[in-house]
Design an enzyme around this catalytic site. Structure first.
Site, mmCIF file in Angstrom:
data_model
loop_
_atom_site.group_PDB
_atom_site.id
_atom_site.type_symbol
_atom_site.label_atom_id
_atom_site.label_comp_id
_atom_site.label_asym_id
_atom_site.label_seq_id
_atom_site.Cartn_x
_atom_site.Cartn_y
_atom_site.Cartn_z
ATOM 1 C CG HIS A 117 -15.908 -10.745 38.531
ATOM 2 N ND1 HIS A 117 -15.883 -11.115 39.446
ATOM 3 C CD2 HIS A 117 -17.067 -9.700 38.186
ATOM 4 C CE1 HIS A 117 -17.302 -10.629 39.931
ATOM 5 N NE2 HIS A 117 -17.902 -9.885 38.869
ATOM 6 C CG ASN A 136 -20.502 -10.266 41.494
ATOM 7 O OD1 ASN A 136 -19.291 -10.727 42.097
ATOM 8 N ND2 ASN A 136 -21.414 -9.387 40.320
ATOM 9 C CB CYS A 139 -16.348 -6.659 40.252
ATOM 10 S SG CYS A 139 -17.862 -6.927 41.044
#
Length: 338
Positions: A263, A293, A117
């Site tokens: 993020h 996500n 990520c």
């Protein structure tokens, strides 16, 4: 520290691509014991996009890349380097070269970069070095993941979180004799492998004897496992620190930041980081309610949406940070546009 002489970096185009198929929280309640209220109150997520059978990471990443190239006003043949930040390549040997062929970037070298990520931030920093060193002029940076491939859809701790997508930016060289021409203003990237066990997509195999006395290990990767509480604690402590460090390197203060793009992992993390930095909610870009996500894609997708909506304008200063498996984390401060 930033170079004082040589070529500066400008970010001139963005693009994104997400699957059309949506899986809502209500849909998930038919798979695992959960509800829309439970998921939304804990994560901020309402739905996520999922790649359909036959839809590849190359497809999504190429579409995002083409849109970024078009916004930058250049042609695919002008691209010198393609960096694909991903943890879910179509081919374990790499997917970036497939993208290079698909979009017709005939002069570009291409490679994958894996930092989960944090991948977009790590790739942003990596691409900038090739430009600053005078090696390449036009770099296409893509963050993309199809995490639905590796989710355990019976595990409600993780299946509620992840979605698929790709986002991209074009970075270009600008001739500069002073650092003021460089729009990547500061960065800081970090890793701590002692915390690796908090978030994994790990390989598992079994011994297989080939001939007497010679055995190998064969298997495959296992679904994502995560200690959500520990990842949360890690993020709300380390992310503000790394953003402050990047701001220090950029010789800027928090008050000078126009937008915070983190993020897109969990709305609670976004809120906690913003509060610790004393950044008001109206400066925080969030779209995770619609996408979940998307790992390495999330920052670029959020950036592209805000640019195309007219929120982010040329000259705006953006603080961005990624965090995730590795564990890795990092921040970059940049000014949008030429």
């Amino acid at each position: 520290m930033l170079q004082q002489l040589g070529k500066g970096v400008v970010i001139t185009g963005s693009g994104a691509a997400t699957p059309t198929v949506s899986l809502t929280n209500q849909d998930l309640s038919q798979i695992v014991d959960t509800s829309d209220e439970w998921i939304a109150s804990r994560t901020g997520i309402r739905e996520r996009r999922l790649a359909v059978p036959g839809q590849s990471l190359c497809d999504l990443a190429s579409m995002a890349g083409e849109r970024a190239i078009a916004m930058a006003g250049i042609a695919p043949e002008d691209i010198d380097l393609i960096i694909l930040a991903t943890s879910t390549a179509d081919d374990l040997f790499g997917t970036a070269s497939q993208i290079q062929a698909k979009i017709g970037a005939t002069k570009a070298v291409a490679f994958d970069l894996t930092a989960a990520c944090s991948g977009f931030v790590f790739a942003l920093v990596t691409g900038a070095q090739f430009i600053r060193n005078g090696v390449y002029r036009n770099v296409l940076l893509i963050g993309g993941d199809i995490l639905s491939r590796w989710v355990d859809w019976s595990d409600r701790r993780t299946c509620i979180l992840f979605g698929d997508g790709a986002g991209a930016v074009v970075m270009q060289a600008v001739e500069s004799d002073i650092a003021d021409c460089d729009r990547l203003l500061g960065f800081e990237i970090r890793s701590d492998g002692t915390l690796n066990h908090y978030l994994n997509l790990s390989y598992k195999g079994e011994a297989k004897e080939l001939v007497a006395g010679v055995s190998i290990n064969q298997g495959t990767f296992q679904p994502i496992t995560m200690n959500g509480q520990e990842v949360y604690r890690f993020a709300v402590k380390r992310v503000p620190e790394v953003i402050e460090k990047a701001l220090y390197r950029a010789n800027l203060t928090v008050d000078q930041v126009d937008w915070l793009i983190l993020h897109q992992a969990n709305q609670r993390i976004l809120d906690a980081v913003a509060q610790r930095l004393k950044i008001p909610p109206e400066k925080v870009i969030s779209n995770l309610a619609n996408y979940g996500n998307t790992s390495a894609a999330s920052i670029a997708i959020a950036l592209d949406e805000a640019v195309r909506a007219g929120k982010i304008k040329p000259g705006d200063i953006i603080a961005t940070a990624g965090f995730g498996a590795g564990l890795t984390w990092g921040a970059a401060i940049f000014q949008w546009g030429k």
